[in-house]
Design a protein around this motif. Structure first.
Motif, short mmCIF file in Angstrom:
data_model
loop_
_atom_site.label_atom_id
_atom_site.label_comp_id
_atom_site.label_asym_id
_atom_site.label_seq_id
_atom_site.Cartn_x
_atom_site.Cartn_y
_atom_site.Cartn_z
N ARG A 113 0.70 -1.03 -0.05
CA ARG A 113 0.11 -0.07 0.05
C ARG A 113 0.83 1.29 0.01
NH1 ARG A 113 -2.12 -3.99 -0.96
NH2 ARG A 113 -3.74 -5.01 -0.29
N ILE A 114 0.80 2.07 -0.93
CA ILE A 114 1.86 3.07 -1.12
C ILE A 114 1.19 4.34 -1.51
CG2 ILE A 114 3.63 3.75 -2.95
CD1 ILE A 114 3.75 0.78 -3.93
N THR A 115 1.60 5.19 -0.66
CA THR A 115 1.03 6.65 -0.41
C THR A 115 1.91 7.33 -1.35
OG1 THR A 115 -0.03 6.58 1.28
CG2 THR A 115 0.26 8.60 0.44
N VAL A 116 1.29 8.42 -2.52
CA VAL A 116 2.38 9.15 -3.40
C VAL A 116 1.55 10.55 -3.38
CG1 VAL A 116 3.19 7.32 -5.01
CG2 VAL A 116 1.17 8.01 -5.45
N PRO A 117 2.08 11.62 -3.98
CA PRO A 117 1.54 13.00 -4.07
C PRO A 117 0.59 13.01 -5.29
CG PRO A 117 3.90 13.00 -4.16
CD PRO A 117 3.64 11.79 -4.11
N GLN A 118 -0.31 14.01 -5.22
CA GLN A 118 -1.01 14.35 -6.29
C GLN A 118 -0.19 14.51 -7.69
OE1 GLN A 118 -4.00 14.20 -5.82
NE2 GLN A 118 -5.39 15.87 -6.29
N GLY A 119 -0.59 14.11 -8.68
CA GLY A 119 -0.10 14.23 -10.05
C GLY A 119 1.15 13.43 -10.23
N THR A 120 1.03 11.96 -9.32
CA THR A 120 2.02 11.02 -9.62
C THR A 120 1.41 10.07 -10.93
OG1 THR A 120 2.75 11.11 -7.48
CG2 THR A 120 2.93 8.81 -8.81
N ASP A 121 2.43 9.77 -11.76
CA ASP A 121 1.91 8.96 -12.89
C ASP A 121 1.79 7.45 -12.12
OD1 ASP A 121 1.79 6.86 -14.91
OD2 ASP A 121 3.32 8.01 -16.26
#
Length: 155
Positions: free
Chosen positions: A113-121
């Motif tokens: 389960r990975i959290t990435v910022p807005q706009g990540t491809d």
């Protein structure tokens, strides 16, 4: 090719006073006592009478596979300019035991389960998982298939 050495100290702690005088006379417990590192108290698989509150070899193998994958994922994500904010995995391995009592892993699924910022491809973020088997020491060493079922949170 460069060779690398890895070592650990495994110390059996299950002698109840009679050693292995009989099959039921001893515990299947041990410690991993690698110098300079915390001691890990272990037991065999609970299916074989082990202590379910202690790590067993199967736990440690799936944890090592998951950790190696995570470390390579973070590295490759960084290279791809994907700023991972959080990562946790609940891997699941499936094993079998044959009539003789011999066991083996059949397959494993890593479920990060990975959290990435807005706009990540997210397609690129997911594609990284399929590159890791080329470099991960543990993944390259196991002889069972490893699948990936990642989920992403955009924060």
């Amino acid at each position: 090719m460069a060779e690398h050495e890895y070592s650990a100290r495994v110390v059996w702690t299950g002698n109840r006073g009679q050693g292995t005088a009989s099959y039921r006379a001893y515990d299947r417990t041990w410690n991993v006592e690698t110098p300079g590192k915390p001691v890990i108290h272990c037991s065999n698989d609970p299916l074989l009478g082990g202590d379910p509150t202690l790590h067993n070899p199967e736990d440690m193998l799936i944890a090592a596979l998951s950790a190696c994958h995570m470390l390579w994922y973070l590295h490759l994500a960084s290279d791809a300019r994907i700023a991972v904010q959080a990562y946790h995995d609940d891997p699941l391995a499936v094993g079998e035991t044959d009539r003789s009592g011999a066991s083996r892993f059949l397959r494993a699924t890593l479920r990060p389960r990975i959290t990435v910022p807005q706009g990540t491809d997210l397609r690129r973020a997911d594609a990284i998982h399929h590159e890791i088997h080329k470099t991960c020491f543990i993944a390259r060493s196991v002889n069972f298939p490893v699948d990936y079922a990642a989920e992403y949170t955009v924060a």
